[in-house]
Scaffold this motif. Structure first.
Motif: not given
Length: 160
Positions: A42-54
């Motif tokens: 979940y930590t890595g998935l959330e990091a991907l979300q934050k990094r690429f969402h925009a």
């Protein structure tokens, strides 16, 4: 032709959500569980979300209790766990089956598009991941052991 955007799924709050809401975004569709050895992903998935969402990317989390009863809670418990333990901001959905006759239609389609090792379609465990391109087509399937951070280059390429 079918794409990921043709499906609807019930969100964690019990509302039907058309995946067309994500039209044009690259997606990482993941069957998740709160009591799995891979739950720290979940930590890595959330990091991907934050990094690429925009840039037009979303992780979509689908809780699943088909593997070792590792997602025993109801949606409220799952939402609270994800929020309090991992500060999850990506869209979460209601519990689904990913295998068998009751598998969610999205998962039936994902498995048909990208079968697993040796052509076996079944999902083997929680945290199996499917990368979907901006066109709604499945680009790649990842094993539960593939860490989210290892997918960053593929996600960047999918975002073009």
């Amino acid at each position: 032709m079918t794409t990921a955007y043709d499906f609807t799924a019930r969100d964690i709050d019990g509302n039907d959500r058309p995946l067309a809401d994500f039209q044009g975004d690259a997606l990482l569709v993941v069957n998740v569980a709160s009591k799995c050895g891979f739950t720290p992903q979940y930590t890595g998935l959330e990091a991907l979300q934050k990094r690429f969402h925009a840039q037009g990317f979303n992780v979509l989390g689908f809780p699943c209790d088909q593997f070792g009863h590792q997602e025993p809670g109801d949606e409220a418990e799952i939402r609270n766990f994800c929020s309090l333990t991992y500060d999850v901001s990506f869209p979460m959905f209601s519990k689904v089956d990913v295998n068998g006759a009751g598998a969610h239609p999205l998962y039936q389609w994902l498995k048909k598009e990208k079968s697993g090792l040796l052509g076996i379609g079944a999902i083997k465990w929680n945290f199996t991941k499917f990368l979907v391109g901006r066109d709604g087509k499945v680009l790649r399937r990842y094993a539960p052991t593939d860490k989210p951070e290892a997918l960053a280059d593929d996600i960047a390429a999918a975002l073009g």
